[in-house]
Design a protein around this motif. Structure first.
Motif, PDB file in Angstrom:
ATOM      1  N   LEU A 400     -21.874  40.001  18.907  1.00  0.00           N
ATOM      2  CA  LEU A 400     -22.574  38.758  18.568  1.00  0.00           C
ATOM      3  C   LEU A 400     -22.353  38.377  17.111  1.00  0.00           C
ATOM      4  O   LEU A 400     -22.186  37.197  16.786  1.00  0.00           O
ATOM      5  N   TRP A 401     -22.345  39.373  16.229  1.00  0.00           N
ATOM      6  CA  TRP A 401     -22.135  39.090  14.809  1.00  0.00           C
ATOM      7  C   TRP A 401     -20.666  38.839  14.495  1.00  0.00           C
ATOM      8  O   TRP A 401     -20.346  38.118  13.544  1.00  0.00           O
ATOM      9  N   LYS A 402     -19.774  39.391  15.275  1.00  0.00           N
ATOM     10  CA  LYS A 402     -18.355  39.086  15.081  1.00  0.00           C
ATOM     11  C   LYS A 402     -18.050  37.672  15.568  1.00  0.00           C
ATOM     12  O   LYS A 402     -17.215  36.971  14.985  1.00  0.00           O
ATOM     13  N   GLU A 403     -18.733  37.261  16.625  1.00  0.00           N
ATOM     14  CA  GLU A 403     -18.516  35.927  17.176  1.00  0.00           C
ATOM     15  C   GLU A 403     -19.221  34.850  16.362  1.00  0.00           C
ATOM     16  O   GLU A 403     -18.767  33.705  16.299  1.00  0.00           O
ATOM     17  N   HIS A 404     -20.338  35.209  15.730  1.00  0.00           N
ATOM     18  CA  HIS A 404     -21.120  34.261  14.921  1.00  0.00           C
ATOM     19  C   HIS A 404     -21.282  34.869  13.524  1.00  0.00           C
ATOM     20  O   HIS A 404     -22.354  35.338  13.162  1.00  0.00           O
ATOM     21  N   SER A 405     -20.234  34.842  12.756  1.00  0.00           N
ATOM     22  CA  SER A 405     -20.228  35.521  11.467  1.00  0.00           C
ATOM     23  C   SER A 405     -21.078  34.823  10.416  1.00  0.00           C
ATOM     24  O   SER A 405     -21.505  35.438   9.442  1.00  0.00           O
ATOM     25  N   ASN A 406     -21.334  33.537  10.609  1.00  0.00           N
ATOM     26  CA  ASN A 406     -22.139  32.788   9.656  1.00  0.00           C
ATOM     27  C   ASN A 406     -23.160  31.931  10.406  1.00  0.00           C
ATOM     28  O   ASN A 406     -23.096  30.706  10.404  1.00  0.00           O
ATOM     29  N   PRO A 407     -24.127  32.562  11.051  1.00  0.00           N
ATOM     30  CA  PRO A 407     -25.049  31.803  11.899  1.00  0.00           C
ATOM     31  C   PRO A 407     -25.999  30.946  11.082  1.00  0.00           C
ATOM     32  O   PRO A 407     -26.348  31.284   9.949  1.00  0.00           O
ATOM     33  N   PRO A 408     -26.440  29.836  11.650  1.00  0.00           N
ATOM     34  CA  PRO A 408     -27.402  28.977  10.950  1.00  0.00           C
ATOM     35  C   PRO A 408     -28.799  29.571  11.024  1.00  0.00           C
ATOM     36  O   PRO A 408     -29.048  30.575  11.691  1.00  0.00           O
ATOM     37  N   GLY A 409     -29.735  28.939  10.338  1.00  0.00           N
ATOM     38  CA  GLY A 409     -31.136  29.338  10.441  1.00  0.00           C
ATOM     39  C   GLY A 409     -31.549  30.375   9.432  1.00  0.00           C
ATOM     40  O   GLY A 409     -30.762  30.837   8.598  1.00  0.00           O
ATOM     41  N   GLY A 410     -32.826  30.765   9.516  1.00  0.00           N
ATOM     42  CA  GLY A 410     -33.416  31.659   8.535  1.00  0.00           C
ATOM     43  C   GLY A 410     -33.259  33.124   8.869  1.00  0.00           C
ATOM     44  O   GLY A 410     -32.608  33.515   9.833  1.00  0.00           O
ATOM     45  N   HIS A 411     -33.860  33.948   7.983  1.00  0.00           N
ATOM     46  CA  HIS A 411     -33.868  35.398   8.129  1.00  0.00           C
ATOM     47  C   HIS A 411     -32.463  35.972   8.278  1.00  0.00           C
ATOM     48  O   HIS A 411     -32.220  36.863   9.098  1.00  0.00           O
ATOM     49  N   GLY A 412     -31.533  35.449   7.480  1.00  0.00           N
ATOM     50  CA  GLY A 412     -30.187  36.004   7.456  1.00  0.00           C
ATOM     51  C   GLY A 412     -29.374  35.748   8.702  1.00  0.00           C
ATOM     52  O   GLY A 412     -28.330  36.373   8.896  1.00  0.00           O
ATOM     53  N   GLY A 413     -29.827  34.838   9.549  1.00  0.00           N
ATOM     54  CA  GLY A 413     -29.072  34.497  10.746  1.00  0.00           C
ATOM     55  C   GLY A 413     -29.549  35.186  12.013  1.00  0.00           C
ATOM     56  O   GLY A 413     -29.118  34.821  13.111  1.00  0.00           O
ATOM     57  N   MET A 414     -30.453  36.170  11.888  1.00  0.00           N
ATOM     58  CA  MET A 414     -30.852  36.908  13.092  1.00  0.00           C
ATOM     59  C   MET A 414     -31.701  36.055  14.027  1.00  0.00           C
ATOM     60  O   MET A 414     -31.727  36.311  15.238  1.00  0.00           O
ATOM     61  N   ASP A 415     -32.380  35.035  13.512  1.00  0.00           N
ATOM     62  CA  ASP A 415     -33.117  34.125  14.388  1.00  0.00           C
ATOM     63  C   ASP A 415     -32.163  33.436  15.361  1.00  0.00           C
ATOM     64  O   ASP A 415     -32.425  33.358  16.570  1.00  0.00           O
ATOM     65  N   TYR A 416     -31.064  32.938  14.826  1.00  0.00           N
ATOM     66  CA  TYR A 416     -30.091  32.245  15.677  1.00  0.00           C
ATOM     67  C   TYR A 416     -29.458  33.200  16.678  1.00  0.00           C
ATOM     68  O   TYR A 416     -29.310  32.860  17.863  1.00  0.00           O
ATOM     69  N   ILE A 417     -29.077  34.383  16.211  1.00  0.00           N
ATOM     70  CA  ILE A 417     -28.460  35.355  17.109  1.00  0.00           C
ATOM     71  C   ILE A 417     -29.399  35.659  18.268  1.00  0.00           C
ATOM     72  O   ILE A 417     -28.981  35.729  19.437  1.00  0.00           O
ATOM     73  N   MET A 418     -30.686  35.828  17.982  1.00  0.00           N
ATOM     74  CA  MET A 418     -31.664  36.121  19.028  1.00  0.00           C
ATOM     75  C   MET A 418     -31.757  34.984  20.042  1.00  0.00           C
ATOM     76  O   MET A 418     -31.705  35.213  21.263  1.00  0.00           O
ATOM     77  N   ILE A 419     -31.898  33.745  19.548  1.00  0.00           N
ATOM     78  CA  ILE A 419     -32.052  32.606  20.453  1.00  0.00           C
ATOM     79  C   ILE A 419     -30.756  32.345  21.221  1.00  0.00           C
ATOM     80  O   ILE A 419     -30.775  32.054  22.424  1.00  0.00           O
ATOM     81  N   PHE A 420     -29.622  32.461  20.538  1.00  0.00           N
ATOM     82  CA  PHE A 420     -28.340  32.268  21.228  1.00  0.00           C
ATOM     83  C   PHE A 420     -28.205  33.250  22.383  1.00  0.00           C
ATOM     84  O   PHE A 420     -27.843  32.874  23.507  1.00  0.00           O
ATOM     85  N   ARG A 421     -28.483  34.514  22.115  1.00  0.00           N
ATOM     86  CA  ARG A 421     -28.316  35.531  23.149  1.00  0.00           C
ATOM     87  C   ARG A 421     -29.301  35.318  24.301  1.00  0.00           C
ATOM     88  O   ARG A 421     -28.933  35.451  25.470  1.00  0.00           O
TER      89      ARG A 421
END
Length: 484
Positions: A400-421
């Motif tokens: 997920l982090w390799k595919e979204h290396s610069n995710p939008p949103g707060g908390h360093g991008g983990m919010d976006y990674i969580m919602i995307f997944r």
């Protein structure tokens, strides 16, 4: 309604009065009537504490699971859908920012919004139309209008980002109306309610998830994959925390409406917010997936920090001067697992210190510690010198982090990674990365740490919310990249 997260740079104002556009004081203060009911607590102001699960059970049966009322939700996939239709309840600090992430994901439609503060709902609705989606339905008619949102036939998933004392009611209402639901931390503060959410999820066949964003942090996911690859050897211990100086925000009348969050410090002594630390470490140790947590012992310091801050910063006559704080400034808990591992949890939002979730994991081959990140594992490191954690990125960063290396949103991008997944698992009809059993376990330290502190550190049994199914290994957040 304001959410449960503290965001370092608040950019909104609130309406804490009882005006037509403001969240009612009754809604914000309703916790007072809940704090002693069904928590599995002894008297809040004295006496011997006993764990009770469900409400009314004896201490001897605290760890015994009540009879199952439906089939397990372990391994149950979502229904596959090309478009996920979302309803959002709570548009304060958290919900008002997370809506941007839902709107950024293809195949996600925000169809309904709910918050009794009409200005917040209007601002969120404008974000939806600005993103090119149809105007969402809005629900602003009082504290219980979320019930009408949940009754809609065009919603697949309800996202809840409101004050803590509403989380259980909203999750329950969503499932009873046939909706999957994701709730910000903590999912409930009462032990009997955790069991009820488990039973409701099994009976309604709807997923109820604790949306723990820290499980999707870049470091956390790298450590998780390294642990599963055996880089730390046999796991022995871990630690997690929510140590975050929130004094200024808790006394800011424009940040937490009510102020609901500070009031919890007048009611409970235990760890009010364990999920950010407990969730990731539970993943490392495959809790509910081959191991389980069995007991918790907690200790708390005197509650001095908020009173000192009030004395230094709040004017005479401020309503906060009527409050008596009992929440330990720092709570430290030790959790035992069935395999004999030990997890340390900490909570401190009332004293000055830099932010830390600790995020540590150790085993027979070495240890990782965060804040700052550092690692020492054999045979890679020698001579008691910490190594560079960044060198493990190429081999162990999650897809997920390799595919979204610069995710939008707060908390360093983990919010976006969580919602995307989460949205991905719904669109593809996959099993979610975590479920209602994880939600119950990660939140159980709230009431149980209070009980343990009241009982001078006596261990409190953590229920087996899986009813024995924890022994079976199964996937979790360390997911494989979907092929579809």
């Amino acid at each position: 309604m304001h959410d449960e997260h503290a965001i370092p740079n608040p950019d909104e104002s609130a309406t804490p009065d009882d005006s037509a556009d403001g969240a009612s004081r009754r809604a914000v203060l309703r916790t007072a009537g809940l704090a002693g009911a069904g928590l599995g607590l002894g008297a809040l102001a004295g006496g011997t504490a006993h764990a009770e699960t469900p409400q009314g059970a004896s201490a001897a049966t605290a760890a015994e699971a009540p009879p199952r009322k439906g089939k397990t939700m372990i391994g149950v996939p979502f229904e596959r859908r090309s478009t996920v239709r979302v309803g959002i309840v709570g548009l304060g600090n958290r919900g008002g920012s997370m809506i941007d992430l839902f709107l950024a994901i293809p195949g996600v439609k925000v169809v309904a919004l709910c918050d009794p503060v009409k200005d917040k709902t209007a601002a969120a609705a404008k974000k939806v139309t600005d993103a090119g989606q149809p105007a969402p339905a809005t629900y602003t008619k009082g504290d219980h209008d979320f019930e009408n949102l949940c009754k809609r036939g065009d919603i697949d998933f309800v996202y809840v980002a409101t004050p803590w004392d509403w989380h259980f009611d909203m999750a329950k209402t969503a499932m009873l109306n046939g909706k999957h639901v994701g709730v910000e931390c903590p999912v409930s503060l009462q032990l009997d309610q955790l069991w009820e959410l488990v039973d409701l999820s099994e009976r309604t066949r709807r997923h109820c998830m604790q949306l723990e964003n820290c499980c999707y942090g870049k470091n956390e996911m790298r450590v998780l994959r390294m642990a599963h690859a055996g880089k730390f050897g046999d796991l022995l211990h871990g630690a997690g925390a929510y140590n975050h100086d929130l004094r200024g925000l808790m006394f800011d009348p424009d940040y937490y409406e009510g102020p609901w969050r500070r009031l919890w410090h007048t009611r409970l002594r235990g760890d009010l917010y364990p999920n950010h630390g407990f969730g990731p470490v539970s993943n490392y140790m495959d809790i509910n997936r081959g191991d389980r947590v069995t007991h918790i012992s907690s200790f708390g310091t005197p509650a001095l920090g908020l009173a000192e801050y009030r004395k230094a910063h709040m004017p005479a006559g401020d309503p906060s001067w009527k409050e008596t704080y009992i929440e330990s400034d720092r709570t430290i808990s030790l959790v035992q697992t069935a395999k004999g591992r030990v997890i340390r949890l900490e909570h401190d939002v009332s004293t000055p210190h830099p932010y830390s979730r600790i995020n540590s994991l150790g085993g027979t081959k070495g240890v990782f510690e965060d804040y700052p990140e550092r690692i020492y594992i054999e045979p890679d490191h020698t001579d008691d010198e910490w190594g560079d954690f960044g060198k493990y990125a190429a081999d162990f960063d999650h897809w997920l982090w390799k595919e979204h290396s610069n995710p939008p949103g707060g908390h360093g991008g983990m919010d976006y990674i969580m919602i995307f997944r989460l949205m991905q698992t719904m669109q593809l009809g996959l099993v979610p990365d975590f479920d209602v059993y994880d939600a119950a376990v990660w939140t159980s330290p709230v009431p149980l740490s209070h009980l343990s502190i009241k009982a001078k550190g006596a261990p409190q049994a953590i229920p087996d919310f899986t009813r024995g199914l924890w022994k079976k290994e199964r996937p979790g957040v360390d997911s494989e990249k979907p092929q579809a």
